[in-house]
Enzyme design. Structure first.
Site, PDB file in Angstrom:
ATOM      1  N   GLN A 157       8.984  -6.110  10.272  1.00  0.00           N
ATOM      2  CA  GLN A 157       9.810  -5.195  10.309  1.00  0.00           C
ATOM      3  C   GLN A 157      11.062  -5.562  11.229  1.00  0.00           C
ATOM      4  O   GLN A 157      12.363  -5.530  10.529  1.00  0.00           O
ATOM      5  CB  GLN A 157       9.543  -3.914  10.548  1.00  0.00           C
TER       6      GLN A 157
ATOM      7  N   GLU B  80     -25.442   4.305   5.222  1.00  0.00           N
ATOM      8  CA  GLU B  80     -25.519   5.588   4.948  1.00  0.00           C
ATOM      9  C   GLU B  80     -24.412   6.427   5.564  1.00  0.00           C
ATOM     10  O   GLU B  80     -24.191   7.786   5.713  1.00  0.00           O
ATOM     11  CB  GLU B  80     -26.846   6.215   5.685  1.00  0.00           C
TER      12      GLU B  80
ATOM     13  N   HIS C  80       5.702   5.030   9.810  1.00  0.00           N
ATOM     14  CA  HIS C  80       4.965   4.702  10.872  1.00  0.00           C
ATOM     15  C   HIS C  80       6.068   4.685  12.004  1.00  0.00           C
ATOM     16  O   HIS C  80       7.068   3.738  11.735  1.00  0.00           O
ATOM     17  CB  HIS C  80       4.031   3.467  10.786  1.00  0.00           C
TER      18      HIS C  80
ATOM     19  N   SER D  82       0.813  -1.117  -0.004  1.00  0.00           N
ATOM     20  CA  SER D  82      -0.246  -0.016   0.093  1.00  0.00           C
ATOM     21  C   SER D  82       1.037   1.087  -0.095  1.00  0.00           C
ATOM     22  O   SER D  82       0.923   2.137  -0.919  1.00  0.00           O
ATOM     23  CB  SER D  82      -0.938   0.044   1.276  1.00  0.00           C
TER      24      SER D  82
HETATM   25  P1  NDP Z   1       1.482  -3.728   3.217  1.00  0.00           P
HETATM   26  O1  NDP Z   1       1.045  -4.909   3.679  1.00  0.00           O
HETATM   27  O2  NDP Z   1       0.503  -3.079   2.209  1.00  0.00           O
HETATM   28  O3  NDP Z   1       2.712  -4.371   1.980  1.00  0.00           O
HETATM   29  C1  NDP Z   1       3.807  -4.887   2.672  1.00  0.00           C
HETATM   30  C2  NDP Z   1       4.824  -5.259   1.901  1.00  0.00           C
HETATM   31  O4  NDP Z   1       6.050  -5.746   2.433  1.00  0.00           O
HETATM   32  C3  NDP Z   1       4.779  -5.959   0.407  1.00  0.00           C
HETATM   33  O5  NDP Z   1       5.026  -5.438  -0.869  1.00  0.00           O
HETATM   34  C4  NDP Z   1       5.164  -7.343   1.061  1.00  0.00           C
HETATM   35  O6  NDP Z   1       5.826  -7.992  -0.049  1.00  0.00           O
HETATM   36  C5  NDP Z   1       6.470  -6.956   1.720  1.00  0.00           C
HETATM   37  N1  NDP Z   1       6.569  -8.068   2.778  1.00  0.00           N
HETATM   38  C6  NDP Z   1       5.837  -8.331   3.729  1.00  0.00           C
HETATM   39  N2  NDP Z   1       6.370  -9.624   4.262  1.00  0.00           N
HETATM   40  C7  NDP Z   1       7.897  -9.278   4.009  1.00  0.00           C
HETATM   41  C8  NDP Z   1       9.026  -9.962   4.385  1.00  0.00           C
HETATM   42  N3  NDP Z   1       8.906 -11.065   5.324  1.00  0.00           N
HETATM   43  N4  NDP Z   1      10.261  -9.748   3.846  1.00  0.00           N
HETATM   44  C9  NDP Z   1      10.089  -8.870   2.563  1.00  0.00           C
HETATM   45  N5  NDP Z   1       9.031  -8.305   2.423  1.00  0.00           N
HETATM   46  C10 NDP Z   1       7.851  -8.434   2.868  1.00  0.00           C
HETATM   47  O7  NDP Z   1       2.049  -2.685   4.143  1.00  0.00           O
HETATM   48  P2  NDP Z   1       1.642  -1.298   4.341  1.00  0.00           P
HETATM   49  O8  NDP Z   1       1.984  -0.436   3.158  1.00  0.00           O
HETATM   50  O9  NDP Z   1       0.108  -1.118   4.784  1.00  0.00           O
HETATM   51  O10 NDP Z   1       2.332  -0.683   5.647  1.00  0.00           O
HETATM   52  C11 NDP Z   1       3.909  -0.467   5.419  1.00  0.00           C
HETATM   53  C12 NDP Z   1       4.219   0.470   6.517  1.00  0.00           C
HETATM   54  O11 NDP Z   1       3.672   1.605   6.080  1.00  0.00           O
HETATM   55  C13 NDP Z   1       3.946  -0.069   8.064  1.00  0.00           C
HETATM   56  O12 NDP Z   1       4.756   0.905   8.738  1.00  0.00           O
HETATM   57  C14 NDP Z   1       2.451   0.855   8.077  1.00  0.00           C
HETATM   58  O13 NDP Z   1       2.217   1.204   9.380  1.00  0.00           O
HETATM   59  C15 NDP Z   1       2.809   1.902   7.305  1.00  0.00           C
HETATM   60  N6  NDP Z   1       1.562   2.939   6.918  1.00  0.00           N
HETATM   61  C16 NDP Z   1       0.493   2.168   6.301  1.00  0.00           C
HETATM   62  C17 NDP Z   1      -0.438   2.777   5.861  1.00  0.00           C
HETATM   63  C18 NDP Z   1      -1.591   2.253   4.842  1.00  0.00           C
HETATM   64  O14 NDP Z   1      -2.305   3.097   4.435  1.00  0.00           O
HETATM   65  N7  NDP Z   1      -1.605   1.164   4.817  1.00  0.00           N
HETATM   66  C19 NDP Z   1      -0.890   4.164   6.203  1.00  0.00           C
HETATM   67  C20 NDP Z   1       0.327   4.879   6.796  1.00  0.00           C
HETATM   68  C21 NDP Z   1       1.611   4.350   7.060  1.00  0.00           C
HETATM   69  P3  NDP Z   1       4.953  -9.201  -0.765  1.00  0.00           P
HETATM   70  O15 NDP Z   1       3.597  -8.877  -1.652  1.00  0.00           O
HETATM   71  O16 NDP Z   1       5.512 -10.052  -1.779  1.00  0.00           O
HETATM   72  O17 NDP Z   1       4.232 -10.079   0.268  1.00  0.00           O
END
Ligand code: NDP
Ligand code: MG
Length: 334
Positions: free
Chosen positions: A87, A232, A109, A28
């Protein structure tokens, strides 16, 4: 505004020139940051598994996803756009061994820094640029020529350039258009968790479910209940979003506005406020972060069970049927 707020005019992209930004994760937030920065003229590389849906999307968008360790080695700025719970392990295994003086870690974050589940060495910068919107809005708003407001914070300024880099980064993702509010990891993290747990996600979902249960248990048709306590909402939220509670109350009928003042404080009262304060304490003292981490260590057993139970709630099944009758809502099936 009382809080320091920065715009395009207060900085520039120059601090990022000649630097490489590695965005770790193409979900995202990652997909939005990577594309916005690239469109702003910044050199961007992406780390992600190639064969996952997000990896394929990155390739479709013209990136060549690298393994995390390789991306960290090549980059000056390392953007941690991975789920908060993964992370710490990715940091220990692939990020920390490849960090060195002069590099900057960028968080979206404050969770892992604030709760000390990641503790970067003192010779790297640690900054945060957190757009206040879902990744898809961050991208969409940028493409439209605007930008989602961001929060910016500095945890470690190892080389004296952390603030310039953070502002340049915020400008690169569009935060110089919407405005970038200067804050701390602590304030961003704790208010973010509080908002999503107490009002936006937790408070709202439970209000919808309880309202739906009360109406259906009293014998009203679930379809009507869904319309009244869920469908709504969007209309109300749009009014609040545009003009605050005031404008929402101006737009609704006198009957609805009277009922708002008459019944609202009976539902959400001083007792509710006490429970909100307890929820805040639970966040501040680290208990929430611990519960999240412990359940993750346990395979997210509790989390998955909640997800399954919630998906089975009657408000979800009737909602699905009703949304299918309203194609203009662009219904999504999970
Ligand atoms: P998502 O779940 O949307 O995406 C996570 C990404 O990390 C994917 O591309 C995934 O790859 C990859 N990933 C997952 N597990 C692993 C792993 N073990 N090793 C390597 N890569 C991995 O995350 P978000 O974007 O929601 O969140 C990311 C950060 O942004 C967080 O800190 C969140 O708090 C922050 N945030 C999120 C918001 C949001 O709107 N979602 C808003 C503001 C901040 P794959 O597809 O290959 O699994
Ligand atoms: Mg949040």
């Amino acid at each position: 505004m009382a809080i320091e707020t920065l715009y395009d005019k207060d900085g520039s992209l120059n601090p990022l020139s000649g630097k490489t930004v590695a965005v770790l994760g193409y979900g995202s937030q990652g997909h939005a940051h990577a594309q916005n920065l690239r469109d702003s003229g910044v050199t961007v590389i992406v780390a992600n598994r190639k064969d996952s849906a997000n990896g394929k999307l990155a390739i479709e968008h013209g990136f060549d996803p690298l393994p995390v360790g390789d991306a960290v080695q090549q980059a000056d700025l390392i953007v941690i756009a991975l789920p908060d719970e993964v992370q710490p392990e990715v940091y220990a295994k692939d990020i920390a061994p490849n960090l060195k003086a002069g590099k900057t870690m960028v968080f979206t974050h404050g969770f892992n820094i604030h709760f000390k589940t990641i503790d970067p060495p003192s010779e790297v910068n640690v900054i945060m640029v957190a757009p206040k919107g879902p990744g898809h809005t961050v991208r969409w708003e940028y493409e439209r020529g605007g930008g989602v407001p961001c929060l910016m914070a500095i945890h470690q300024d190892a080389a004296g350039d952390a603030r310039d880099l953070a502002l340049a980064y915020a400008i690169g993702v569009g935060g110089g258009k919407g405005g970038t509010l200067v804050t701390t990891f602590k304030d961003e993290c704790e208010t973010d968790l509080f908002g999503e747990q107490v009002v936006l996600c937790g408070g709202l979902s439970e209000s919808i479910k309880k309202g739906f249960e009360v109406l259906t248990e009293a014998g009203y048709p679930p379809e009507l209940a869904y319309f009244e306590v869920c469908h709504e909402l969007e209309l109300i939220i749009n009014l609040i979003k545009r003009g605050g509670l005031d404008y929402m109350r101006y737009s609704i009928s006198n009957t609805a506005e009277f009922g708002d003042y008459y019944t609202g404080p009976k539902i959400c009262n001083d007792d509710t406020k006490k429970r909100m304060e307890a929820a805040l304490k639970h966040i501040q003292d680290g208990s929430f972060a611990k519960a999240f981490r412990d359940d993750y260590a346990n395979g997210f057993k509790w989390f998955k069970q909640q997800r399954a139970e919630n998906a089975g709630h009657a408000v979800e099944s009737v909602g699905k049927e009703l949304r299918a009758m309203m194609p203009w809502l662009d219904p999504v099936e999970m």
